[in-house]
Design an enzyme around this catalytic site. Sequence first.
Site, PDB file in Angstrom:
ATOM      1  CE  LYS A 326      -4.510  -1.581   1.660  1.00 10.68           C
ATOM      2  NZ  LYS A 326      -4.329  -3.026   1.588  1.00 10.68           N
ATOM      3  CG  HIS A 331      -6.308   1.645   1.875  1.00 10.97           C
ATOM      4  ND1 HIS A 331      -6.992   0.758   1.066  1.00 10.97           N
ATOM      5  CD2 HIS A 331      -6.772   1.425   3.138  1.00 10.97           C
ATOM      6  CE1 HIS A 331      -7.808   0.038   1.798  1.00 10.97           C
ATOM      7  NE2 HIS A 331      -7.698   0.410   3.060  1.00 10.97           N
ATOM      8  CG  PHE A 390     -13.629   1.557   7.863  1.00 10.29           C
ATOM      9  CD1 PHE A 390     -12.633   1.141   8.716  1.00 10.29           C
ATOM     10  CD2 PHE A 390     -13.583   2.871   7.386  1.00 10.29           C
ATOM     11  CE1 PHE A 390     -11.607   1.996   9.115  1.00 10.29           C
ATOM     12  CE2 PHE A 390     -12.570   3.732   7.771  1.00 10.29           C
ATOM     13  CZ  PHE A 390     -11.579   3.295   8.632  1.00 10.29           C
TER      14      PHE A 390
END
Length: 403
Positions: A326, A331, A390
């Site tokens: 990343k 990201h 998330f």
Amino acid sequence: MTGRQAVITGIGAISVAGLGVEALWNAAAEGVSGARPLILSRDVGNAVKVAAQIPELDLPQLFPDRKTGFYDRATAFALIAAAEAVKDAGLADAPPFGNRTSVIVGTGIGSAGSIEDAILNLGAGKRPDPLTVPRSMMSASASHIGMTYGCTGTTFVISSACASSSQALGMAMMMVRSGLADRVIVGGTEAIVTPGGMKVWEAMRVLSPDLCRPFSKGRNGLLLGEAGAVLIVEAEEVAKARGARIRARLLGYGTTSDAKDILRPDLDGASDAMAAALDDAGLPPSAVSYVNAHGTGTVLNDTTESEALNRIFGDHIANLPVSSTKPVHGHTLGAAGAVEVVITVRALEEGRIPPTINHAAADPNCPIDCVPNVGRRQPLSVAMSNSFAFGGINAALVIGRAA
């Protein structure tokens, strides 16, 4: 593991490293960061001024025969990556693909730029762009890929934050295995580096103001990025019947939900996804020779992922390289899984492990071999790619070398 075998026959990408898979792979393998100063269309007082941002695209030049007014940047990224993947798979002259080919795209936010522009124009009293709705549909990227290649099979978008395209790949594998499709054009796309997009991520205090340092002591956040990545997943017998080159094999998929906290990562959820992927592949932990980690560079994510890796791999963790790419490509949220599987396919092919760059010092809370700063060459047979999102949605994929 039952049914037909799912293989990868084509890969394509656009990233901050440039057009094409090789640009992305070379940057990842050499550890060349794509972090660059932000270029935004308007000033909203961004404090974080760096991202893995793809330069502005000339869509009419890239797509001279298409109605590019219907394309958000996220759709354009998906189409660019799909074109490379289709060509790489030896299918450029094959369309229309018909009802045995499906399209699945993972995206966390979809056409963020088009939505943001529409809201600003309305606020300024301007007439809305009549193409705003078709351009900003979450499913636009998948629909345009399907129309481009004549795919009349199942077409849909998966939106599960940073696990979106990993789940899309898992679904593609399951559809091929079960016989629901012979071929799936599958991938991820994200174009969140907009003035508002950067500002709301900045407000969460998860963006690094300088360098993304996964698993390193002193890490202070993630590098936001944008990208598109597409893979062609086929039934092995279908690929062999047309003489296709097999680039890699999709061996296993595991996905879980923490069902706990909307933001905080969970050890059990991450561990269970990896365990499920290994079980689906019918492989012991010791069979894995490389892990492309979720590795965002945030304190909680990296600590939790490290603990989960130790739980799953046990004594094997001491000999298991685990790196995050990343800091190179950013990201890319919903596109992350597909981007990182493309890199993992190339790592398996080359026997080369990308480094985790920007590593400053070992963190005792991350007891893994994160391949700090310098990549390695060693034979690889099986790799795992992790995505933890998330919302507590976790996905892990097990990928095998072609031969």
